[in-house]
Scaffold this motif. Structure first.
Motif, PDB file in Angstrom:
ATOM      1  N   GLY A 176       0.806  -1.228   0.000  1.00 54.02           N
ATOM      2  CA  GLY A 176       0.000   0.000   0.000  1.00 54.02           C
ATOM      3  C   GLY A 176       0.831   1.267   0.000  1.00 54.02           C
ATOM      4  N   THR A 177       2.149   1.125   0.089  1.00 52.83           N
ATOM      5  CA  THR A 177       3.016   2.302   0.045  1.00 52.83           C
ATOM      6  C   THR A 177       3.641   2.491  -1.333  1.00 52.83           C
ATOM      7  N   GLY A 178       3.379   1.545  -2.254  1.00 57.81           N
ATOM      8  CA  GLY A 178       3.960   1.656  -3.598  1.00 57.81           C
ATOM      9  C   GLY A 178       3.141   2.573  -4.482  1.00 57.81           C
ATOM     10  N   ALA A 179       3.499   2.619  -5.772  1.00 56.35           N
ATOM     11  CA  ALA A 179       2.841   3.543  -6.701  1.00 56.35           C
ATOM     12  C   ALA A 179       1.339   3.242  -6.801  1.00 56.35           C
ATOM     13  N   LEU A 180       0.995   2.012  -7.151  1.00 58.26           N
ATOM     14  CA  LEU A 180      -0.425   1.657  -7.244  1.00 58.26           C
ATOM     15  C   LEU A 180      -1.073   1.639  -5.862  1.00 58.26           C
ATOM     16  N   GLY A 181      -0.350   1.106  -4.878  1.00 61.28           N
ATOM     17  CA  GLY A 181      -0.891   0.967  -3.523  1.00 61.28           C
ATOM     18  C   GLY A 181      -1.368   2.291  -2.926  1.00 61.28           C
ATOM     19  N   TYR A 235       6.473  -2.173   4.148  1.00 61.29           N
ATOM     20  CA  TYR A 235       7.755  -2.799   4.337  1.00 61.29           C
ATOM     21  C   TYR A 235       8.763  -1.708   4.691  1.00 61.29           C
ATOM     22  N   ARG A 236       8.209  -0.483   4.745  1.00 61.60           N
ATOM     23  CA  ARG A 236       9.080   0.696   4.791  1.00 61.60           C
ATOM     24  C   ARG A 236       9.580   1.069   6.170  1.00 61.60           C
ATOM     25  N   SER A 237      10.484   2.040   6.169  1.00 62.13           N
ATOM     26  CA  SER A 237      10.994   2.585   7.420  1.00 62.13           C
ATOM     27  C   SER A 237       9.901   3.442   8.066  1.00 62.13           C
ATOM     28  N   VAL A 251       5.311  -5.347   7.769  1.00 63.01           N
ATOM     29  CA  VAL A 251       5.429  -6.804   7.638  1.00 63.01           C
ATOM     30  C   VAL A 251       6.225  -7.149   6.388  1.00 63.01           C
ATOM     31  N   ASP A 252       7.069  -8.160   6.488  1.00 63.49           N
ATOM     32  CA  ASP A 252       7.678  -8.728   5.292  1.00 63.49           C
ATOM     33  C   ASP A 252       6.783  -9.891   4.880  1.00 63.49           C
ATOM     34  N   VAL A 253       6.010  -9.689   3.821  1.00 62.16           N
ATOM     35  CA  VAL A 253       5.009 -10.700   3.453  1.00 62.16           C
ATOM     36  C   VAL A 253       5.622 -11.929   2.773  1.00 62.16           C
ATOM     37  N   ASN A 312      -3.794  -7.625  -2.563  1.00 66.00           N
ATOM     38  CA  ASN A 312      -2.369  -7.939  -2.518  1.00 66.00           C
ATOM     39  C   ASN A 312      -1.649  -7.286  -3.697  1.00 66.00           C
ATOM     40  N   VAL A 313      -1.078  -6.116  -3.419  1.00 62.75           N
ATOM     41  CA  VAL A 313      -0.443  -5.318  -4.480  1.00 62.75           C
ATOM     42  C   VAL A 313       1.073  -5.564  -4.537  1.00 62.75           C
ATOM     43  N   VAL A 314       1.602  -6.159  -3.488  1.00 64.56           N
ATOM     44  CA  VAL A 314       3.060  -6.377  -3.416  1.00 64.56           C
ATOM     45  C   VAL A 314       3.572  -7.024  -4.702  1.00 64.56           C
ATOM     46  N   SER A 356       6.669 -16.080 -12.270  1.00 65.23           N
ATOM     47  CA  SER A 356       6.039 -15.792 -10.974  1.00 65.23           C
ATOM     48  C   SER A 356       4.603 -15.303 -11.162  1.00 65.23           C
ATOM     49  N   LYS A 357       4.374 -14.459 -12.154  1.00 63.04           N
ATOM     50  CA  LYS A 357       3.021 -13.926 -12.364  1.00 63.04           C
ATOM     51  C   LYS A 357       2.113 -14.987 -12.994  1.00 63.04           C
ATOM     52  N   ALA A 358       2.682 -15.869 -13.828  1.00 64.67           N
ATOM     53  CA  ALA A 358       1.892 -16.982 -14.368  1.00 64.67           C
ATOM     54  C   ALA A 358       1.478 -17.894 -13.219  1.00 64.67           C
ATOM     55  N   ILE A 373       1.934  -2.129 -18.587  1.00 61.64           N
ATOM     56  CA  ILE A 373       2.750  -1.088 -17.949  1.00 61.64           C
ATOM     57  C   ILE A 373       1.863  -0.045 -17.264  1.00 61.64           C
ATOM     58  N   LEU A 374       2.185   0.232 -16.003  1.00 59.91           N
ATOM     59  CA  LEU A 374       1.449   1.245 -15.252  1.00 59.91           C
ATOM     60  C   LEU A 374       2.112   2.611 -15.452  1.00 59.91           C
ATOM     61  N   ASP A 375       1.273   3.640 -15.452  1.00 55.27           N
ATOM     62  CA  ASP A 375       1.806   4.992 -15.615  1.00 55.27           C
ATOM     63  C   ASP A 375       2.313   5.498 -14.264  1.00 55.27           C
ATOM     64  N   SER A 419       8.249   6.055 -11.767  1.00 58.35           N
ATOM     65  CA  SER A 419       9.461   5.280 -11.999  1.00 58.35           C
ATOM     66  C   SER A 419       9.497   4.718 -13.428  1.00 58.35           C
ATOM     67  N   ASN A 420       8.344   4.312 -13.981  1.00 50.51           N
ATOM     68  CA  ASN A 420       8.333   3.847 -15.380  1.00 50.51           C
ATOM     69  C   ASN A 420       8.618   5.004 -16.345  1.00 50.51           C
ATOM     70  N   ARG A 421       8.094   6.192 -16.040  1.00 50.66           N
ATOM     71  CA  ARG A 421       8.346   7.346 -16.917  1.00 50.66           C
ATOM     72  C   ARG A 421       9.838   7.678 -16.946  1.00 50.66           C
TER      73      ARG A 421
HETATM   74  N1  NAP Z   1       4.621  -1.041 -12.505  1.00 56.09           N
HETATM   75  C1  NAP Z   1       4.176  -1.686 -13.571  1.00 56.09           C
HETATM   76  O1  NAP Z   1       4.351  -1.246 -14.717  1.00 56.09           O
HETATM   77  C2  NAP Z   1       3.433  -2.987 -13.403  1.00 56.09           C
HETATM   78  C3  NAP Z   1       2.966  -3.676 -14.528  1.00 56.09           C
HETATM   79  C4  NAP Z   1       2.255  -4.868 -14.354  1.00 56.09           C
HETATM   80  C5  NAP Z   1       2.018  -5.350 -13.072  1.00 56.09           C
HETATM   81  N2  NAP Z   1       2.496  -4.646 -12.007  1.00 56.09           N
HETATM   82  C6  NAP Z   1       2.249  -5.165 -10.664  1.00 56.09           C
HETATM   83  O2  NAP Z   1       1.473  -4.201  -9.980  1.00 56.09           O
HETATM   84  C7  NAP Z   1       1.790  -4.212  -8.589  1.00 56.09           C
HETATM   85  C8  NAP Z   1       2.125  -2.790  -8.118  1.00 56.09           C
HETATM   86  O3  NAP Z   1       3.185  -2.269  -8.870  1.00 56.09           O
HETATM   87  P1  NAP Z   1       3.874  -0.877  -8.439  1.00 56.09           P
HETATM   88  O4  NAP Z   1       4.555  -0.352  -9.654  1.00 56.09           O
HETATM   89  O5  NAP Z   1       2.896  -0.029  -7.712  1.00 56.09           O
HETATM   90  O6  NAP Z   1       4.982  -1.418  -7.439  1.00 56.09           O
HETATM   91  P2  NAP Z   1       5.892  -0.598  -6.410  1.00 56.09           P
HETATM   92  O7  NAP Z   1       5.669   0.862  -6.533  1.00 56.09           O
HETATM   93  O8  NAP Z   1       7.288  -1.113  -6.597  1.00 56.09           O
HETATM   94  O9  NAP Z   1       5.325  -1.084  -5.020  1.00 56.09           O
HETATM   95  C9  NAP Z   1       5.565  -2.383  -4.562  1.00 56.09           C
HETATM   96  C10 NAP Z   1       5.118  -2.477  -3.126  1.00 56.09           C
HETATM   97  O10 NAP Z   1       5.456  -3.788  -2.656  1.00 56.09           O
HETATM   98  C11 NAP Z   1       5.975  -3.650  -1.336  1.00 56.09           C
HETATM   99  N3  NAP Z   1       6.864  -4.773  -1.018  1.00 56.09           N
HETATM  100  C12 NAP Z   1       7.891  -5.262  -1.745  1.00 56.09           C
HETATM  101  N4  NAP Z   1       8.423  -6.299  -1.111  1.00 56.09           N
HETATM  102  C13 NAP Z   1       7.715  -6.485   0.030  1.00 56.09           C
HETATM  103  C14 NAP Z   1       7.765  -7.405   1.100  1.00 56.09           C
HETATM  104  N5  NAP Z   1       8.663  -8.403   1.110  1.00 56.09           N
HETATM  105  N6  NAP Z   1       6.868  -7.302   2.124  1.00 56.09           N
HETATM  106  C15 NAP Z   1       5.950  -6.310   2.133  1.00 56.09           C
HETATM  107  N7  NAP Z   1       5.842  -5.412   1.131  1.00 56.09           N
HETATM  108  C16 NAP Z   1       6.721  -5.503   0.102  1.00 56.09           C
HETATM  109  C17 NAP Z   1       6.718  -2.330  -1.372  1.00 56.09           C
HETATM  110  O11 NAP Z   1       6.814  -1.891  -0.028  1.00 56.09           O
HETATM  111  P3  NAP Z   1       7.777  -0.710   0.398  1.00 56.09           P
HETATM  112  O12 NAP Z   1       7.380   0.468  -0.410  1.00 56.09           O
HETATM  113  O13 NAP Z   1       7.438  -0.582   1.823  1.00 56.09           O
HETATM  114  O14 NAP Z   1       9.162  -1.192   0.072  1.00 56.09           O
HETATM  115  C18 NAP Z   1       5.780  -1.470  -2.209  1.00 56.09           C
HETATM  116  O15 NAP Z   1       4.774  -0.906  -1.380  1.00 56.09           O
HETATM  117  C19 NAP Z   1       2.925  -5.228  -8.425  1.00 56.09           C
HETATM  118  O16 NAP Z   1       2.401  -6.475  -8.047  1.00 56.09           O
HETATM  119  C20 NAP Z   1       3.501  -5.306  -9.823  1.00 56.09           C
HETATM  120  O17 NAP Z   1       4.174  -6.541 -10.090  1.00 56.09           O
HETATM  121  C21 NAP Z   1       3.187  -3.492 -12.122  1.00 56.09           C
END
Ligand code: NAP
Length: 247
Positions: free
Chosen positions: A15-20, A39-41, A71-73, A98-100, A168-170, A197-199, A202-204
């Motif tokens: 929930g702290t990531g881009a989509l989260g 998973y953050r500080s 939590v480390d999931v 589950n966005v991790v 892994s995703k399959a 690809i998500l907008d 970091s992707n940009r």
């Molecule tokens: N980005 C894309 O273009 C794209 C495309 C297709 C599918 N997806 C999928 O969409 C989802 C979200 O992508 P995103 O770009 O938003 O990813 P992101 O910004 O990298 O965020 C990933 C999140 O996962 C958390 N995380 C990683 N390892 C962890 C662990 N061991 N325990 C707990 N939390 C953990 C991170 O926590 P911290 O921030 O606390 O480290 C972060 O909140 C992912 O499943 C990704 O595979 C992404």
């Protein structure tokens, strides 16, 4: 579409990531009790809390709350403890999102290290197993629940040089399909979504010359996740939902 998630306990991993982040805001807008697994500080958590806290400047339903839990999931013991703490405080979990996830690409099979392979399987697949393993019994006990995992179109079709990520995703898609057979009798839905690809910032940064208009907007993907977390999607179960209509 209007939803009522008031009094619903929503757990969001990643929930702290881009989509989260965008997803967390979306749920808060619908008055949920949202628990962000991160998973953050402590410092980064505080920053996010401040960012999301701006939402509280306008009147919200009294039941709206946001909590963070670290939590480390990919670790069974930590995940189990965290879920049982949430249940102790809130009684149940209505939806788990589950966005991790993480990505390693641009490497051939022969270039990929064992540690990189293990990392992809652990973050993208084992995490889904562990969080589901500990949340499903809570949902079964309440005869209600929605689980939404974020997979990827790459789990269906790979363009190469991403073998560990694609595998892994399959695996996640088959995991959801299998688990559905076990949970459907308990009024539980488990589905996954398959974005391309998500907008994201970091992707940009990584692909500055790409056509961003073709990328999935985080708000649009969040809308699909809200739908799958709601009772409106009751008849969708065990599915891998395409989220790549713009390509
Ligand atoms: N980005 C894309 O273009 C794209 C495309 C297709 C599918 N997806 C999928 O969409 C989802 C979200 O992508 P995103 O770009 O938003 O990813 P992101 O910004 O990298 O965020 C990933 C999140 O996962 C958390 N995380 C990683 N390892 C962890 C662990 N061991 N325990 C707990 N939390 C953990 C991170 O926590 P911290 O921030 O606390 O480290 C972060 O909140 C992912 O499943 C990704 O595979 C992404």
């Amino acid at each position: 579409m209007k939803y009522d998630f008031s009094d619903k306990v929503i757990v969001i991993t990643g929930g702290t990531g881009a989509l989260g982040r965008v997803l967390t805001k979306s749920f808060l807008n619908y008055n949920s009790k949202t628990i962000v697994v991160t998973y953050r500080s402590e410092k980064e958590m505080l920053e996010l809390k401040t960012e999301l806290g701006n939402l509280f400047e306008r009147p919200l339903n009294m039941s709206t709350t946001i909590e963070f839990t670290k939590v480390d999931v990919t670790r069974d013991d930590e995940t189990k403890r965290s879920i049982s703490n949430i249940v102790e405080r809130h009684g149940q979990i209505h939806a788990l999102i589950n966005v991790v996830g993480s990505y390693i690409g641009g490497k051939s099979v022969t270039q990929l290290d064992e540690s990189e392979w293990d990392k992809m399987i652990s973050i993208n697949l084992k995490s889904a197993f562990l969080i589901s393993k500990h949340v499903i019994p809570v949902m079964v006990a309440n005869n209600y629940g929605k689980l939404v995992h974020v997979a990827s179109k790459t789990g269906l079709v790979s363009n190469g040089y991403d073998s560990a990520y694609a595998a892994s995703k399959a695996g996640l898609i088959r995991f959801v399909e299998s688990a559905y057979q076990e949970v459907k009798k308990s009024n539980i839905n488990i589905n996954c979504i398959l974005p391309t690809i998500l907008d994201t910032e970091s992707n940009r940064k990584d692909m500055p010359n790409a056509d961003f208009s073709k990328w999935i907007k985080l708000e649009d993907l969040s809308k699909v996740i809200l739908f799958l977390s709601s009772d409106n999607s009751k008849i969708i179960n065990g599915a891998a939902i395409p989220a790549y209509g713009l390509l």
